[in-house]
Write a protein that holds these residues in place. Structure first.
Motif, mmCIF file in Angstrom:
data_model
loop_
_atom_site.group_PDB
_atom_site.id
_atom_site.type_symbol
_atom_site.label_atom_id
_atom_site.label_comp_id
_atom_site.label_asym_id
_atom_site.label_seq_id
_atom_site.Cartn_x
_atom_site.Cartn_y
_atom_site.Cartn_z
ATOM 1 N N GLY A 115 0.662 -1.204 0.029
ATOM 2 C CA GLY A 115 -0.090 0.053 -0.059
ATOM 3 C C GLY A 115 0.952 1.232 -0.062
ATOM 4 N N SER A 116 0.172 2.589 0.029
ATOM 5 C CA SER A 116 0.838 3.630 0.058
ATOM 6 C C SER A 116 1.727 3.883 1.387
ATOM 7 C CB SER A 116 0.008 4.731 -0.298
ATOM 8 O OG SER A 116 -0.862 5.061 1.109
ATOM 9 N N TRP A 117 2.594 4.904 1.323
ATOM 10 C CA TRP A 117 3.563 5.396 2.227
ATOM 11 C C TRP A 117 2.458 6.241 3.298
ATOM 12 C CZ3 TRP A 117 7.677 6.364 5.226
ATOM 13 C CH2 TRP A 117 7.585 7.730 5.818
ATOM 14 N N THR A 118 1.478 6.824 2.585
ATOM 15 C CA THR A 118 0.484 7.596 3.798
ATOM 16 C C THR A 118 -0.119 6.663 4.547
ATOM 17 O OG1 THR A 118 0.150 9.270 2.091
ATOM 18 C CG2 THR A 118 -1.678 8.998 3.628
ATOM 19 N N ASP A 119 -0.607 5.543 4.217
ATOM 20 C CA ASP A 119 -1.381 4.583 4.848
ATOM 21 C C ASP A 119 -0.377 3.610 5.938
ATOM 22 O OD1 ASP A 119 -3.764 5.450 3.767
ATOM 23 O OD2 ASP A 119 -3.804 3.951 2.230
ATOM 24 N N TYR A 120 1.000 3.495 5.613
ATOM 25 C CA TYR A 120 1.799 2.643 6.220
ATOM 26 C C TYR A 120 2.108 2.855 7.560
ATOM 27 C CZ TYR A 120 5.824 -0.408 6.656
ATOM 28 O OH TYR A 120 6.764 -1.268 7.265
ATOM 29 N N GLY A 121 1.841 4.250 7.876
ATOM 30 C CA GLY A 121 2.340 4.625 9.310
ATOM 31 C C GLY A 121 1.229 4.258 10.313
ATOM 32 N N ALA A 122 -0.074 3.836 9.836
ATOM 33 C CA ALA A 122 -1.124 3.417 10.836
ATOM 34 C C ALA A 122 -1.299 1.965 10.511
ATOM 35 C CB ALA A 122 -2.433 4.308 10.427
ATOM 36 N N ALA A 123 -0.527 1.186 9.685
ATOM 37 C CA ALA A 123 -0.793 -0.160 9.521
ATOM 38 C C ALA A 123 -0.297 -0.905 10.772
ATOM 39 C CB ALA A 123 0.174 -0.804 8.527
ATOM 40 N N ALA A 124 -1.431 -1.791 11.172
ATOM 41 C CA ALA A 124 -1.096 -2.799 12.323
ATOM 42 C C ALA A 124 -0.460 -4.117 12.179
ATOM 43 C CB ALA A 124 -2.519 -2.818 13.144
ATOM 44 N N VAL A 125 0.067 -4.580 13.374
ATOM 45 C CA VAL A 125 0.636 -5.850 12.963
ATOM 46 C C VAL A 125 -0.074 -6.645 14.086
ATOM 47 C CG1 VAL A 125 2.602 -7.171 13.221
ATOM 48 C CG2 VAL A 125 2.870 -4.759 12.205
ATOM 49 N N PRO A 126 -0.444 -8.002 13.641
ATOM 50 C CA PRO A 126 -1.257 -8.927 14.693
ATOM 51 C C PRO A 126 -0.195 -9.833 15.419
ATOM 52 C CG PRO A 126 -1.454 -9.674 12.428
ATOM 53 C CD PRO A 126 -0.789 -8.475 12.340
ATOM 54 N N ARG A 127 -0.653 -10.005 16.709
ATOM 55 C CA ARG A 127 0.412 -10.808 17.533
ATOM 56 C C ARG A 127 1.005 -12.030 17.024
ATOM 57 N NH1 ARG A 127 -2.555 -10.041 23.390
ATOM 58 N NH2 ARG A 127 -2.362 -7.870 23.631
ATOM 59 N N TRP A 128 0.321 -12.833 16.310
ATOM 60 C CA TRP A 128 0.657 -14.031 15.771
ATOM 61 C C TRP A 128 1.915 -13.908 14.836
ATOM 62 C CZ3 TRP A 128 1.432 -15.046 10.540
ATOM 63 C CH2 TRP A 128 0.822 -14.396 9.660
#
Length: 223
Positions: free
Chosen positions: A152-165
């Motif tokens: 995805g875009s740089w703009t959206d990357y900052g808010a991307a979440a990472v699941p615990r698994w």
């Protein structure tokens, strides 16, 4: 054997259109995890493209791993058709791996990708990269050698979440592909963010849709 670098580059531009971009990949070989070859949304239909054949030969000579692009159409494409593309990439361009694009992410589609990954490996693919572009069901980590969990875009990357698994797997199992990256400083920030989020492979390019991947990485060096 020298360990692979951290950049997975999907370079979706014809070598005759932008030969400098392909030559730059040869010069950056030590920093590359690999390069995705996409001739025509796959290997082509009837015969190898001689420009891609030559580019692939030079990249292999430079020590770069190659991945053949295969469209899975979100698990709706017949497995035998996708597996045929895997074989053609191997026979026509000498790739060592496969990049399964437009991948589904739900648990219900896991059997499809298990079948396709098995067929790809039987067809000579040593490394299977799966690109849902999001974090899929955890079972996909058992299917692919590398999962693209962000595209995805740089703009959206900052808010991307990472699941615990994801923490149960080493960073070398995950990749982030980021486009519309505004310059080298931002590209280096992508590298740092990917590493912090447990993704050992990444790519950051300045291009924007509809085809951001016709550009070389914004900055080959991570800092």
């Amino acid at each position: 054997m020298t360990p692979p670098g951290t950049l997975l580059v999907p370079l979706y531009v014809h070598p005759a259109v932008d030969p400098d971009a392909w030559r730059e990949l040869e010069r950056s070989a030590g920093r590359l995890y690999g390069v995705v070859l996409n001739v025509a949304d796959g290997p082509g239909r009837t015969a190898p493209d001689t420009a891609f054949t030559a580019a692939a030969r030079r990249l292999r000579a430079a020590g770069v791993r190659l991945f053949g692009y295969v469209d899975t159409d979100y698990a709706t494409r017949p497995v035998q058709d996708a597996a045929r593309d895997v074989r053609r990439h191997r026979e026509w361009y000498g790739v060592g791996g496969v990049f399964l694009d437009r991948a589904a992410a739900g648990r219900d589609r896991l059997p499809y990708y298990r079948r396709l990954a098995r067929a790809a490996r039987l067809g000579g693919a040593r490394t299977v990269v799966l690109n849902p572009g999001v974090h899929p069901d955890p079972g996909y980590a058992d299917v692919a050698d590398l999962l693209v969990t962000y595209e995805g875009s740089w703009t959206d990357y900052g808010a991307a979440a990472v699941p615990r698994w994801t923490a149960a797997h080493p960073p070398g199992r995950f990749c982030h592909l980021v486009y519309d990256v505004p310059g080298d400083a931002a590209a280096r920030a992508v590298a740092r963010t990917a590493a912090r989020r447990g993704a050992g492979v990444h790519c950051a390019v300045p291009g924007a849709p509809p085809n951001p991947w016709q550009h070389s990485p914004a900055a080959p060096e991570a800092a």
